[in-house]
Motif scaffolding. Structure first.
Motif, short mmCIF file in Angstrom:
data_model
loop_
_atom_site.label_atom_id
_atom_site.label_comp_id
_atom_site.label_asym_id
_atom_site.label_seq_id
_atom_site.Cartn_x
_atom_site.Cartn_y
_atom_site.Cartn_z
N ILE A 228 0.50 -1.47 -0.17
CA ILE A 228 0.35 -0.01 -0.17
C ILE A 228 1.38 1.41 0.06
O ILE A 228 1.60 1.65 0.94
CB ILE A 228 -0.95 -0.53 1.01
CG1 ILE A 228 -1.67 -1.39 1.38
CG2 ILE A 228 -1.69 1.33 0.97
CD1 ILE A 228 -2.97 -1.66 2.68
N PRO A 229 0.53 2.61 -1.01
CA PRO A 229 1.71 3.60 -0.93
C PRO A 229 1.55 4.45 -0.18
O PRO A 229 2.35 5.22 0.29
CB PRO A 229 1.52 3.57 -2.57
CG PRO A 229 -0.02 3.10 -3.06
CD PRO A 229 -0.17 1.72 -2.18
N LYS A 395 8.28 -22.32 -7.75
CA LYS A 395 9.68 -21.72 -8.74
C LYS A 395 8.69 -20.78 -9.51
O LYS A 395 9.48 -20.82 -10.74
CB LYS A 395 11.02 -22.33 -9.72
CG LYS A 395 11.90 -22.98 -8.78
CD LYS A 395 12.79 -24.05 -9.67
CE LYS A 395 13.50 -25.20 -8.48
NZ LYS A 395 12.64 -26.21 -7.03
N ALA A 396 7.81 -20.36 -8.55
CA ALA A 396 7.49 -19.27 -9.76
C ALA A 396 6.94 -18.25 -9.14
O ALA A 396 6.79 -17.45 -8.05
CB ALA A 396 5.96 -20.28 -10.83
N LEU A 397 6.50 -16.74 -10.07
CA LEU A 397 5.91 -15.17 -9.40
C LEU A 397 4.37 -15.40 -9.97
O LEU A 397 4.15 -15.16 -10.58
CB LEU A 397 6.99 -14.59 -9.95
CG LEU A 397 6.09 -12.98 -9.13
CD1 LEU A 397 7.89 -11.95 -8.70
CD2 LEU A 397 5.89 -11.89 -10.19
N SER A 398 3.87 -15.34 -9.13
CA SER A 398 2.27 -14.98 -9.54
C SER A 398 1.44 -13.26 -9.28
O SER A 398 2.23 -12.71 -7.73
CB SER A 398 1.34 -15.83 -9.51
OG SER A 398 1.63 -17.18 -9.81
N PHE A 399 0.68 -12.63 -9.62
CA PHE A 399 0.41 -12.09 -9.30
C PHE A 399 -1.62 -11.46 -9.35
O PHE A 399 -1.32 -11.50 -10.54
CB PHE A 399 1.52 -9.96 -10.00
CG PHE A 399 1.47 -10.40 -11.35
CD1 PHE A 399 0.71 -9.96 -12.12
CD2 PHE A 399 2.55 -10.79 -11.86
CE1 PHE A 399 0.26 -9.83 -14.02
CE2 PHE A 399 2.91 -10.80 -13.34
CZ PHE A 399 2.33 -10.30 -14.29
N GLN A 400 -1.72 -10.07 -8.63
CA GLN A 400 -3.13 -10.13 -9.60
C GLN A 400 -3.51 -8.89 -8.74
O GLN A 400 -2.72 -8.69 -8.09
CB GLN A 400 -3.63 -10.77 -9.45
CG GLN A 400 -4.46 -10.85 -7.79
CD GLN A 400 -5.93 -11.77 -7.49
OE1 GLN A 400 -5.20 -12.35 -6.07
NE2 GLN A 400 -7.19 -12.18 -8.32
N PRO A 401 -3.59 -7.84 -9.84
CA PRO A 401 -4.62 -6.34 -8.90
C PRO A 401 -5.13 -6.59 -8.29
O PRO A 401 -6.19 -7.86 -7.80
CB PRO A 401 -5.19 -5.90 -10.21
CG PRO A 401 -4.99 -6.22 -11.63
CD PRO A 401 -4.50 -7.70 -10.96
N ALA A 402 -5.08 -5.64 -6.98
CA ALA A 402 -5.76 -5.66 -5.80
C ALA A 402 -6.10 -4.55 -5.10
O ALA A 402 -5.38 -3.27 -4.71
CB ALA A 402 -5.04 -7.12 -4.63
N ASN A 403 -7.09 -5.06 -4.28
CA ASN A 403 -7.53 -4.00 -3.59
C ASN A 403 -6.49 -3.88 -2.34
O ASN A 403 -6.91 -4.20 -1.35
CB ASN A 403 -8.78 -3.58 -2.78
CG ASN A 403 -8.79 -2.25 -2.27
OD1 ASN A 403 -8.02 -1.79 -1.37
ND2 ASN A 403 -9.76 -2.27 -1.77
N CYS A 404 -5.43 -3.34 -1.90
CA CYS A 404 -4.32 -4.10 -0.92
C CYS A 404 -4.93 -3.71 0.45
O CYS A 404 -4.94 -4.52 1.85
CB CYS A 404 -3.60 -3.83 -0.85
SG CYS A 404 -2.33 -4.19 -2.13
N SER A 405 -5.73 -2.31 1.06
CA SER A 405 -6.23 -2.07 2.07
C SER A 405 -7.13 -2.89 2.33
O SER A 405 -7.52 -2.78 3.67
CB SER A 405 -6.13 -0.70 2.19
OG SER A 405 -7.64 -0.55 1.01
N SER A 406 -7.41 -3.71 1.67
CA SER A 406 -8.96 -4.79 2.25
C SER A 406 -8.48 -5.55 2.30
O SER A 406 -9.13 -7.15 2.69
CB SER A 406 -9.91 -5.30 0.42
OG SER A 406 -9.56 -5.41 0.35
N MET A 407 -7.39 -6.26 2.53
CA MET A 407 -7.10 -7.81 2.46
C MET A 407 -6.59 -7.96 4.41
O MET A 407 -6.48 -6.92 4.85
CB MET A 407 -6.10 -8.18 1.63
CG MET A 407 -5.89 -8.16 0.42
SD MET A 407 -4.01 -8.21 -0.42
CE MET A 407 -3.37 -9.43 -0.33
#
Length: 407
Positions: A228-229, A395-407
């Motif tokens: 979260i920035p 041995k993998a990196l995964s990502f998804q856009p997220a509302n980090c403040s709600s996690m």
């Protein structure tokens, strides 16, 4: 007989509820990442990010060069050590392995005004002997020596090629508490002397791929975070079963090679209507401890040309090494700067504008991607508001856009 069976059942139940060890079956843990500064000082972040880039690039060819931490814009991890728990913060670093904290009064430790861990106040502390695998790993890197007839593993872990920045002490074994969960058997550096820039915390938590890192010792197989920035808000750091990415938009790409760093293949970059090349066979490193993003040539120059040719804002002079820079009103860049998409093997990261254009001073926004003479890095500004998973088992990196403040 029935009484014996009942007692046995109660004993088994108690064992299952006991605190896990670092080598127990993977389970879920939650920790917290915080940012100390109210706002990023971008000129200072640029200098510190470049210093870190230099030592990271040097370590590609020298295993005896751990990383210099970049504290401007970096994220600290909240962690408790010992029994009873002693609360500390330390830089969370995906680019290095050693976990260490200031021990005792530590008058020759930096920074001087941060709290220390006191091993004499913990009932679960013990020193690691020279035969321990973590000591052996440090010895193989030329970072440890054995004294006290082999009962104490002494280390001097130098940061950068000059050796002026370092942490020095002995290896210990302790219980670490993450959130509300205690994990026994974590090997860490009990530092009694250090020099360098380690932010405002009490040490450093290595989250790299090597045997010394916290994630490797815990044996959880994977971890994730969502940055979260906003410095007033805490960011989640998740381990094991809690590190799962679910729902739509999850994408994955393989790590390129073994070692400490998390390298992936950046095949190309789309900027607006232009497709520019990626970073070549060395790939690009996802690194939580570097604030800015760096591209090697020719990826940097060609991406910059595409940015300049498609940005419809008044151009202003480059600022403190950042550029191109533009004049804005109210920090509104909507529809005036081109989109930016990173193309990895099997995955595409569609970046929000705020992840590559930032306001470096009032009314001026700049592209915060920098030229690298060697290694390419995706820093933490570009990772913001993505849930990013580092899967050591797969041995993998995964990502998804997220509302980090709600996690």
């Amino acid at each position: 007989m029935a009484a014996r069976v009942a007692i046995l059942g109660l004993m088994i139940h108690a064992l299952l509820l006991a605190a896990p060890t670092a080598n127990s079956e993977p389970r879920g843990f939650r920790a917290t990442l915080i940012r100390r500064e109210k706002a990023i000082n971008y000129p200072r972040a640029a200098q510190q990010s470049y210093d870190r880039l230099s030592t990271l690039a040097a370590r590609v060819t020298s295993t005896q060069t751990p990383l210099r931490s970049d504290n401007e814009g970096a994220y600290d991890m909240e962690v408790s050590i010992g029994t009873p728990p002693q609360n500390l913060t330390a830089i969370a670093d995906t680019g290095s392995d050693l976990v260490w904290a200031k021990c005792g009064s530590c008058p020759t430790c930096m920074p001087k005004d941060s709290p220390s861990y006191y091993p004499n106040k913990s009932s679960t502390f013990s020193k690691l002997p020279c035969t321990n695998r973590l000591c052996v790993a440090l010895e193989e890197q030329g970072q440890a020596t054995c004294g006290a007839r082999g009962t104490e593993c002494d280390y001097k872990y130098s940061y950068g090629l000059s050796g002026d920045d370092y942490t020095q002490g002995y290896l210990g074994n302790e219980t670490f508490t993450l959130g509300g969960d205690a994990v026994q058997g974590i090997g860490f550096g009990c530092t009694n002397m250090s020099n360098g820039n380690y932010g405002t915390g009490s040490g450093l938590v290595g989250l790299g791929r090597g045997p010394l890192s916290l994630v490797s010792q815990m044996g959880v197989g994977a971890f994730s975070y969502c940055l979260i920035p906003d410095p007033s808000m805490a960011s989640p750091l998740l381990f094991g079963s809690l590190a799962n990415l679910t729902g739509s938009g999850v994408q994955s790409t393989r790590f390129l090679q073994s070692g400490t760093f998390y390298n992936v293949n950046l095949r190309s970059i789309t900027i607006g209507n232009a497709r520019t090349p990626g970073t070549g066979p060395n790939g690009i490193v996802f690194d939580s401890g570097t604030t800015l993003t760096y591209l090697s040539e020719p990826a940097y120059t060609l991406a910059r040309i595409a940015i300049v040719s498609q940005t419809s804002l008044p151009r202003v002079a480059d600022t403190d090494g950042f550029g191109p820079c533009y004049q804005v009103t109210g920090n509104n860049t909507s529809g005036t700067v081109p989109t930016m998409v990173l193309h990895f093997d099997g995955a595409n990261m569609n970046l929000p504008v705020a992840n590559y254009f930032v306001e470096v001073e009032s009314g001026v926004v700049c592209w915060v991607v920098q030229r690298s003479p060697s290694l390419s890095i995706i820093g933490n500004i570009m990772q913001a508001n993505y849930h990013i998973k580092y899967d050591l088992d797969k041995k993998a990196l995964s990502f998804q856009p997220a509302n980090c403040s709600s996690m």
